[in-house]
Design a protein around this motif. Structure first.
Motif, PDB file in Angstrom:
ATOM      1  N   HIS A   1       7.644   0.458  -4.563  1.00 19.76           N
ATOM      2  CA  HIS A   1       7.351   1.877  -4.771  1.00 19.76           C
ATOM      3  C   HIS A   1       6.083   2.007  -5.595  1.00 19.76           C
ATOM      4  N   CYS A   2       5.327   3.043  -5.333  1.00 16.40           N
ATOM      5  CA  CYS A   2       4.037   3.245  -5.984  1.00 16.40           C
ATOM      6  C   CYS A   2       4.235   3.705  -7.425  1.00 16.40           C
ATOM      7  N   MET A   3       3.534   3.064  -8.372  1.00 16.72           N
ATOM      8  CA  MET A   3       3.690   3.488  -9.776  1.00 16.72           C
ATOM      9  C   MET A   3       2.833   4.726 -10.082  1.00 16.72           C
ATOM     10  N   VAL A   4       1.920   5.059  -9.174  1.00 18.01           N
ATOM     11  CA  VAL A   4       1.071   6.231  -9.397  1.00 18.01           C
ATOM     12  C   VAL A   4       1.795   7.505  -8.980  1.00 18.01           C
ATOM     13  N   CYS A   5       2.409   7.488  -7.763  1.00 14.73           N
ATOM     14  CA  CYS A   5       2.986   8.728  -7.239  1.00 14.73           C
ATOM     15  C   CYS A   5       4.472   8.618  -6.920  1.00 14.73           C
ATOM     16  N   GLY A   6       5.035   7.408  -6.955  1.00 14.49           N
ATOM     17  CA  GLY A   6       6.473   7.263  -6.743  1.00 14.49           C
ATOM     18  C   GLY A   6       6.889   7.091  -5.295  1.00 14.49           C
TER      19      GLY A   6
ATOM     20  N   LYS B   1      -2.439  10.849   0.578  1.00 15.24           N
ATOM     21  CA  LYS B   1      -3.293  11.347  -0.495  1.00 15.24           C
ATOM     22  C   LYS B   1      -3.464  10.333  -1.626  1.00 15.24           C
ATOM     23  N   CYS B   2      -2.504   9.385  -1.748  1.00 17.31           N
ATOM     24  CA  CYS B   2      -2.561   8.381  -2.823  1.00 17.31           C
ATOM     25  C   CYS B   2      -3.124   7.083  -2.253  1.00 17.31           C
ATOM     26  N   GLY B   3      -2.323   6.391  -1.460  1.00 15.67           N
ATOM     27  CA  GLY B   3      -2.802   5.199  -0.768  1.00 15.67           C
ATOM     28  C   GLY B   3      -3.182   4.039  -1.666  1.00 15.67           C
TER      29      GLY B   3
ATOM     30  N   LYS C   1       0.855  -1.200   0.000  1.00 16.16           N
ATOM     31  CA  LYS C   1       0.000   0.000   0.000  1.00 16.16           C
ATOM     32  C   LYS C   1       0.884   1.239   0.000  1.00 16.16           C
ATOM     33  N   CYS C   2       0.545   2.167  -0.890  1.00 16.59           N
ATOM     34  CA  CYS C   2       1.310   3.408  -0.973  1.00 16.59           C
ATOM     35  C   CYS C   2       1.258   4.161   0.360  1.00 16.59           C
ATOM     36  N   ARG C   3       2.435   4.616   0.825  1.00 15.69           N
ATOM     37  CA  ARG C   3       2.512   5.301   2.129  1.00 15.69           C
ATOM     38  C   ARG C   3       2.007   6.739   2.083  1.00 15.69           C
TER      39      ARG C   3
HETATM   40 ZN   LIG Z   1       1.092   6.389  -4.478  1.00 18.25          ZN
END
Ligand SMILES: [Zn+2]
Lengths: 444, 175
Positions: free
Chosen positions: B84-89, B73-75, B68-70
């Motif tokens: 690492h999150c591919m949406v927000c990095g 706001k993204c999550g 889960k993205c830390r």
């Molecule tokens: Zn994210």
């Protein structure tokens, strides 16, 4: 583009290694233009997909060497199944940037050097080796997963939306989707009867395709391309040089490239990037791309169309050579490339739009000739020697636009009536990278 | 002394000869001869799962982990973990996934790569989980082609003798 050449694609060419195959295609290309000799070529871009197939690393250096092009500049291009299409664009960029006046794009693959199922394993290594490959690493399996969902989205929830029993509805939808996919396979194999370069030309019926061996449900053997040995080359140059070499050049007016996640499981569920002729409300309910569509193909198409000034590909393109590794992915790609809306790919086949007029496919194709897709026979019938495939499409498109198909094929059947603009589409992985290039007649 | 391997005009026969003696001549329709040899190749990699390691160690303990993205706001929640999150990095944290999900898509493979041919036919499925943004590719067992459909409820099973591979988890029709 001023000339090109292709070797006949075959299951195996044991008497030619990759260097000689490329040399044959190269000699054929140069033979067409008396003024074009090796000393006029400024450098090359050379493509092959996998070092595993020949167990020879840096094999592109050996091609450069064999053609006698040392010490000119050269670089190897690799981008999975889209290797050939990427090589075409790399040569385009070498010329467009001003670095070269004349650039050779050459590609090959020799897949016969390993047994077929080992070859499938090498190809499957182009999927995530932590999460995907160990489950059964098999590309036909991945494409089957994608088409089962495509059929669910557009046939189960569409034409069969009224059926209340869920499992019954899905079976009916898959049967319908399979029948329509088989028409694509019939088309490509039948077109190839008039293409002497094709590996598997044949006349098939829809039933023949459906009854061929089940490889990964619902995809059958005749809906899938095979492994091949083959090579193809294209020569690209500046407009100035093109006029010196030939009075029938073809202009590259658009290049596009798109990408997506390596793993199918990671594909997002978002909104469709729209073509100019589409509206957001067309896709309000659609979660995109999921695993049913190729966002990379859409991105590549959008970039290439924008550059070429195309706002509606369906009416502004005269034909497409499309990466039909599977009959299913040809239908999915019609939608990605905006030839029809998402969800209309099956109807597009039923109407006959991608078929050639003047050929009897054994079923009605009322709108045949609207926008012929894979007039050459595509990968399903021509074969798929990966590093050569995208360049083969470039050569076939080039001959179409020149009007020289009858000369090169020794058969006029596949020559379209004075096409002005065509597209070539090259596709890798489960859609992890895709290129689209637009080619136009460069003479009156 | 001269020695020539046997010559064949069928490629199939060449392959049989290679298995037998390691060398053969292929003679094509034009009479051109090519010398063909057997050239085996095997290698053992020292493969590190690196940042994916906690996932595979989790399977060995019977835990199915996503990430889960830390970034609050993204999550974004991943069904196949990424560090690492591919949406927000932003970096992600490990979470336990539900062990029940639904079939998002499926197939039955009747052939496969050489390494998996002996296991055919086998089922593959992309599984979707409630409140998870991406999918997980797995084998689906204890069911056959005609049982499978999109939306089918499934649940995870774990190998009590882990091989430290994605095959340590598989799904079966939910009870
Ligand atoms: Zn994210």
């Amino acid at each position: 583009m001023v000339t090109g050449g292709v070797t006949k694609f075959a299951k195996a060419h044991p008497a030619m290694d990759f260097r000689l195959m490329v040399k044959r295609a190269y000699d054929y290309a140069l033979k067409g233009i008396p003024g074009l000799t090796a000393d006029r070529i400024d450098g090359s871009r050379i493509s092959y997909f996998s070092d595993h197939f020949s167990r020879q690393l840096k094999a592109a250096s050996m091609v450069q060497d064999y053609l006698g092009l040392n010490p000119k500049g050269s670089v190897r291009i690799e981008w999975g199944g889209a290797t050939g299409g990427e090589c075409f664009q790399a040569a385009y960029e070498a010329v467009a940037s001003g670095r070269m006046d004349v650039c050779l794009a050459a590609g090959y693959e020799t897949m016969s050097r390993v047994p077929t199922w080992k070859g499938n394993e090498f190809i499957a290594l182009a999927s995530d080796t932590n999460f995907d490959f160990p489950l059964g690493g098999f590309y036909t399996g991945y494409y089957a997963l994608m088409v089962v969902r495509h059929i669910y989205e557009y046939l189960r929830l569409g034409k069969f939306g009224h059926v209340t029993d869920e499992r019954e509805a899905q079976r009916l939808a898959i049967a319908e989707g399979s029948r329509i996919m088989s028409k694509v396979s019939v088309k490509n194999h039948l077109n190839a009867l008039h293409n002497p370069y094709a590996q598997y030309p044949k006349r098939l019926t829809v039933d023949d395709v459906l009854r061929s061996e089940m490889i990964s449900y619902p995809l059958t053997r005749e809906q899938i391309c095979t492994m091949s040995d083959g090579a193809a080359v294209a020569v690209l140059c500046t407009e100035q040089r093109a006029k010196e070499f030939t009075d029938r050049p073809v202009r590259v007016t658009g290049v596009g490239c798109g990408t997506d996640t390596m793993r199918l499981a990671d594909r997002p569920f978002g909104k469709v990037p729209l073509m100019p002729h589409e509206k957001a409300k067309d896709y309000e309910e659609l979660r995109y791309p999921g695993v049913h569509s190729f966002r990379a193909g859409r991105a590549a198409g959008l970039e290439a169309y924008r550059m070429a000034g195309i706002s509606n590909p369906n009416t502004e393109l005269d034909f497409i050579e499309l990466h039909d590794a599977y009959a299913s992915s040809e239908i999915q790609t019609y939608e990605d490339l905006g030839l029809c809306k998402y969800g209309e790919g099956y109807d597009f086949v039923e109407r006959g739009d991608p078929f050639l007029s003047g050929i009897d496919y054994g079923f009605p194709t009322p709108q045949a000739g609207a926008i012929p897709v894979n007039p050459s026979g595509g990968l399903i019938a021509c074969g798929h020697p990966v590093g050569a495939t995208g360049l083969m499409q470039g050569v076939f498109a080039f001959w179409q636009l020149q009007g020289t198909v009858p000369k090169h094929f020794g058969d006029p059947a596949l020559q379209l009536d004075r096409p002005r603009r065509g597209a070539i589409h090259s596709h890798a992985g489960t859609g992890s990278s895709v290129t689209v290039s637009i080619l136009e007649r460069g003479f009156r | 002394m001269t020695s020539r391997p046997p010559a064949y005009s069928k490629f199939r026969d060449v392959q049989a000869e290679l298995d037998l003696s390691g060398a053969a001549i292929f003679r094509d329709a034009d009479g051109v001869e090519s010398l063909i040899i057997r050239n085996p190749y095997s290698i053992t990699y020292i493969h590190s799962y690196a940042e994916d390691s906690p996932f595979f160690l989790g399977l060995a303990e019977g835990r199915l982990r996503g990430s889960k993205c830390r970034k609050p706001k993204c999550g974004f929640v991943y069904g196949t973990p990424r560090s690492h999150c591919m949406v927000c990095g932003a970096p992600t944290e490990w979470i336990d996934l539900p062990t029940r999900g639904r079939v998002h898509s499926w197939t039955t493979c009747h052939f496969g790569s050489e390494a998996f041919l002996k296991e055919t036919p086998y089922n593959l499925a992309l599984v979707e989980f409630d409140r998870v943004g991406s999918l997980l590719l797995v084998r689906l067992k204890d069911c056959v082609e005609s049982d499978l459909y999109v939306g089918m409820p499934v649940e995870a099973r774990f190998d009590p003798n882990p091989k430290y591979s994605i095959t340590d988890v598989w799904f079966v029709p939910a009870r």
